[in-house]
Design a protein around this motif. Structure first.
Motif, PDB file in Angstrom:
ATOM      1  N   ALA A 292      -4.348 -31.119 -19.409  1.00 38.97           N
ATOM      2  CA  ALA A 292      -3.343 -30.840 -19.259  1.00 38.97           C
ATOM      3  C   ALA A 292      -2.204 -31.635 -18.399  1.00 38.97           C
ATOM      4  O   ALA A 292      -1.421 -32.120 -19.285  1.00 38.97           O
ATOM      5  N   VAL A 293      -3.326 -32.155 -18.094  1.00 39.30           N
ATOM      6  CA  VAL A 293      -2.914 -34.046 -17.378  1.00 39.30           C
ATOM      7  C   VAL A 293      -2.208 -34.796 -18.438  1.00 39.30           C
ATOM      8  O   VAL A 293      -1.462 -35.313 -18.531  1.00 39.30           O
ATOM      9  N   VAL A 294      -3.463 -35.128 -19.618  1.00 37.39           N
ATOM     10  CA  VAL A 294      -2.794 -35.937 -19.961  1.00 37.39           C
ATOM     11  C   VAL A 294      -2.403 -35.403 -21.442  1.00 37.39           C
ATOM     12  O   VAL A 294      -1.080 -36.348 -21.610  1.00 37.39           O
ATOM     13  N   SER A 295      -2.287 -34.175 -21.941  1.00 34.14           N
ATOM     14  CA  SER A 295      -0.973 -33.827 -21.795  1.00 34.14           C
ATOM     15  C   SER A 295       0.223 -33.723 -21.627  1.00 34.14           C
ATOM     16  O   SER A 295       1.441 -34.840 -22.716  1.00 34.14           O
ATOM     17  N   ILE A 296       0.736 -33.420 -20.160  1.00 37.95           N
ATOM     18  CA  ILE A 296       1.864 -34.062 -20.013  1.00 37.95           C
ATOM     19  C   ILE A 296       2.293 -35.635 -20.071  1.00 37.95           C
ATOM     20  O   ILE A 296       3.421 -35.894 -19.792  1.00 37.95           O
TER      21      ILE A 296
END
Length: 300
Positions: free
Chosen positions: A4-8
């Motif tokens: 999720a962090v990487v996607s954001i």
């Protein structure tokens, strides 16, 4: 959670890249400092009280700027005094990371204010301008900036969206050949006239005339829609941006970023020597390190 962090982060970088008409080449954007700051800047855009889809804003948006425009001749006279003393100049000790690349284009500066950092030299040489800046609370940083005849600042975007940029013409060619272009919209400086723009759009500048351009160059705190968002922006400016302080003279404060930059610049000498020796080897090592860091982030 990790994905999720990487996607954001990836989505934030893509938004920054495609925002506006003017764009950096994709791979340059990927490794640009504005990409590192992209998630934070998305926050600034989301809660901005002023429009984020236009490169220029009316100076009347910031009522206290009128103090500077009403007293532009006083400010100009102190700038002229600095020119005579040769105080508007490039950093002498590689301690101005934010503007280091500009010096090669003939760009010079003298800091009047930089967030919470101390610049006694500004008080000494420009007391009237410093007094006026104290009456403009929206201005968090200010300097005199000179662009020499023939000087060109290449397309770039500033990394932090918590501020907007204000330029007030002091000693300019008053000629359309001396201009700044923000998101493909051009503005030519004129004595006594100010302009506000969003420096996180791609912008570049050129002095195609045979006389210097001197302006007062300011960072204005971006107004936010909510008090809590404004408090976060102010805290970041006070702590993060103050770390980028650069001195005019001995006795002025040097922020932590610029203390570190002296060593980074020295290390860069070896990097440039390697690139000159063998560009293929340099590129192989560079992208190998980048891929290694990305893989480490993904698998750790």
């Amino acid at each position: 959670m990790k994905w999720a962090v990487v996607s954001i982060f990836i989505l934030s970088v893509l938004y920054v890249h495609f925002r506006g008409k003017a764009r950096l080449p994709f791979f340059r954007q990927l490794f640009d400092h504005s990409s590192i700051m992209a998630p934070l800047n998305i926050f600034m855009y989301m809660f901005s009280k002023v429009p984020t889809n236009t490169p220029y804003l009316p100076t009347s948006t910031f009522a206290d700027l009128k103090i500077l425009e009403d007293n532009w001749e006083t400010i100009r006279d102190e700038a002229k005094g600095l020119i005579g003393l040769e105080k508007i100049r490039a950093a002498e000790k590689n301690d101005d990371a934010g503007f280091n690349s500009f010096f090669k284009a003939g760009w010079k500066r003298f800091y009047l204010k930089w967030y919470d950092a101390s610049h006694p030299s500004a008080e000494q040489f420009c007391p009237k301008t410093v007094a006026l800046l104290r009456r403009t609370p929206s201005v968090k940083a200010a300097m005199f900036a000179e662009l020499a005849p023939g000087g060109t600042l290449n397309p770039h975007r500033d990394p932090f969206a918590g501020s907007l940029r204000y330029h007030l013409g002091l000693v300019t060619p008053n000629d359309d050949r001396c201009f700044i272009e923000v998101n493909q919209q051009r503005y030519s400086w004129r004595d006594g006239q100010g302009v506000v723009f969003d420096e996180t759009f791609i912008h570049w500048a050129q002095n195609g005339c045979d006389s210097n351009r001197i302006i007062i160059f300011c960072d204005i705190e971006r107004p936010m829609r909510y008090r809590w968002a404004q408090a976060i922006n102010r805290w970041l400016g006070r702590h993060m941006m103050s770390a980028a302080a650069s001195p005019n003279e001995t006795g002025d404060e040097t922020g932590g970023i610029n203390k570190l930059f002296r060593f980074v610049w020295a290390a860069g000498q070896y990097r440039r020597a390697l690139k000159k020796f063998s560009k293929p080897l340099y590129m192989c090592i560079k992208f190998g390190l980048i891929i290694g860091v990305v893989l480490a982030i993904i698998y750790l």
